[in-house]
Scaffold this active site. Structure first.
Site, mmCIF file in Angstrom:
data_model
loop_
_atom_site.group_PDB
_atom_site.id
_atom_site.type_symbol
_atom_site.label_atom_id
_atom_site.label_comp_id
_atom_site.label_asym_id
_atom_site.label_seq_id
_atom_site.Cartn_x
_atom_site.Cartn_y
_atom_site.Cartn_z
ATOM 1 C CG ASP A 214 21.288 11.661 -18.440
ATOM 2 O OD1 ASP A 214 20.998 12.856 -18.262
ATOM 3 O OD2 ASP A 214 20.539 10.719 -18.089
ATOM 4 C CD GLU A 243 22.499 15.715 -15.505
ATOM 5 O OE1 GLU A 243 21.466 16.274 -15.102
ATOM 6 O OE2 GLU A 243 22.562 14.486 -15.680
#
Ligand SMILES: [Ca+2]
Ligand SMILES: [Ca+2]
Length: 469
Positions: A214, A243
């Site tokens: 993340d 990400e």
């Protein structure tokens, strides 16, 4: 006897070298990831719903989905052509952290989702069906109410409180607090070691195959280098999907060089969203395709239409949302990267901005879903056509409103033509291949090529998926 021994030694050597060569990652472009927000997928155990922050009428509270729910639906997931699931973070969150990104305890499973035993069972059951498990993992921040904030021994674990205000300033992007979330200081060796040990613990305990990392761009690259290399030392073929929310491939690829295998391809995403929508144009998408050359390993990137941070594509398409979604699905399912299908996209679920894009999976809509039928046609094509398993992608004729491209190997080819304009359009496509005839996989119509050219009368918002005949 000697010959037999020699043969055996050779086999061992071959197997060993193959093992070394294939060590890089468990994933390839032939994978397909189904992305699940566990709380919003399927409620397989009503006994873990008795918390005060479970409220099915509040999109910002827990809704009851759990690991058992995913286990119950593994056959469905498998039928979607998925070879892997990515699930949102499972560490214990602060109240109302249904999405998993507000971590309270890095070493506990969130009880709304089930127990550690349930999660291990999910990994085992998925593996029995040849489905790999990717766990979403957060190192950038803790939840707003982290107990560490009042722990004097962890005073230096956070960067000083300051919002991210200048998104062009990498220092601010890395060390500022994202939406007020307490920002962990990975430059502190104690924090770095804690996070690496914690990630290894999850892998050791559960047997997961990969992690979706993340908020990668909010964490220093030096940390990612250490993190990835420490984990790959022990698990060489572990897959990392980073990400990085940025549509510049050159910026994204900087993170690939920290060791992260693939990126969420926001460059292509941006092109997809500008092409398959009201008043859309394929210019950005064609440009993004040309920019793929800046990625070191574009085939290991995730390519997607929807996710939990953005409005669902169908909801931006007005009266023609379904047709645009079909076009976008056609693109991601025939592109040489790993498609990531966000739960519900395969049945055309609607959803505007977060949290509306995180509605509970609409299981009752599957039966009569036109999108679902179309999606399954694409799965069948992807699973059976060898041209789609090559890395070759050739962008053919295109203008502002139509796109054509070819996937080809020695045996087969797939030609895709998409008209994003809500008007008829006549086009001529110049083909590099020798295929003389193509067949439409949906209508079975035959198209003949003359002098390496194919002339087509496209219908408004047409989708032609042709395979060589
Ligand atoms: Ca439940
Ligand atoms: Ca940070």
């Amino acid at each position: 006897m000697k010959k037999k021994v020699l043969a055996l030694v050779l086999i061992v050597i071959i197997l060993f070298s193959y093992g070394c060569l294939s060590n890089k990652s468990k994933f390839s472009q032939n994978d397909l990831i189904y992305f699940i927000m566990t709380d919003r997928f399927y409620d397989g155990n009503k006994d873990n719903n008795n918390f005060s922050d479970v409220d099915k009428n509040d999109l910002k509270a827990f809704h009851g989905g759990d690991f058992q729910g995913i286990i119950d639906k593994l056959d469905y997931i498998k039928s979607l052509g998925a070879t892997a699931i990515w699930i949102t973070p499972i560490a214990k969150n602060q109240p109302k952290g249904y999405h998993g990104y507000w971590i309270y305890d890095f070493y506990e499973v969130d009880p709304h989702l089930g127990t550690m035993k349930d999660f291990k069972k999910l990994v085992q059951e998925a593996h029995k069906k040849d489905i790999k498990v990717i766990l979403d993992y957060v190192v950038n921040h803790t939840g707003y109410d982290s107990p560490w904030l009042s722990d004097p021994e962890k005073k230096d674990w956070f960067n000083s409180k300051r919002e991210i205000t200048n998104w062009a300033d990498q220092e601010n992007v890395e060390n500022g607090w994202l939406y007020g979330l307490p920002d962990l200081n990975q430059n502190n060796a104690e924090v770095r070691d804690f996070l690496i040990e914690n990630a290894l613990w999850w892998i050791d305990e559960t047997g997961i195959d990969g992690m979706r990392l993340d908020t990668v761009k909010h964490v220093p690259k030096e940390f990612w280098e250490d993190f990835v290399s420490e984990i790959k030392k022990k698990y060489p073929d572990f897959y990392f999907l980073g990400e990085v929310w940025n549509d510049n491939p050159r910026y994204l690829d900087l993170y690939h060089h920290t060791g992260i295998d693939g990126m969420t391809n926001y460059s292509l995403y941006n092109g997809i969203r500008k092409a398959f929508t009201r008043y859309g144009s394929v210019t950005t998408l064609a440009h993004a395709i040309e920019q793929e050359k800046y990625f070191t390993s574009p085939e290991l990137n995730g390519i997607f239409i929807d996710n939990h941070d953005n409005r669902r594509l169908i909801s931006d398409g007005g009266d023609y949302g379904k047709q645009y979604l079909k076009q976008a699905l056609t693109f991601v399912m025939t592109y040489p990267s790993i498609p990531i299908i966000y739960y519900g996209t395969e049945i055309g679920m609607e959803g505007k901005a977060d949290p509306d894009n995180r509605r509970f999976m609409e299981w009752d809509k599957i039966e009569n879903s036109e999108i679902f039928d179309f999606y399954n046609t694409l799965v069948e094509l992807r699973n059976t056509n060898s041209a789609l398993q090559s890395t070759k992608f050739q962008l053919l004729d295109h203008d502002k409103y139509f796109l054509s491209y070819l996937r080809e190997n020695d045996d087969e080819s797939v030609l895709v033509v998409l008209n994003v304009l809500n008007k008829k359009k006549d086009v001529t496509i110049n083909l590099p291949s020798n295929s003389l005839k193509f067949q439409d996989i949906i209508t079975n119509n035959i198209y003949s090529v003359t002098n390496n050219q194919l002339s087509l009368n496209l219908k408004p918002l047409d989708i032609l998926i042709l395979k060589s005949k």
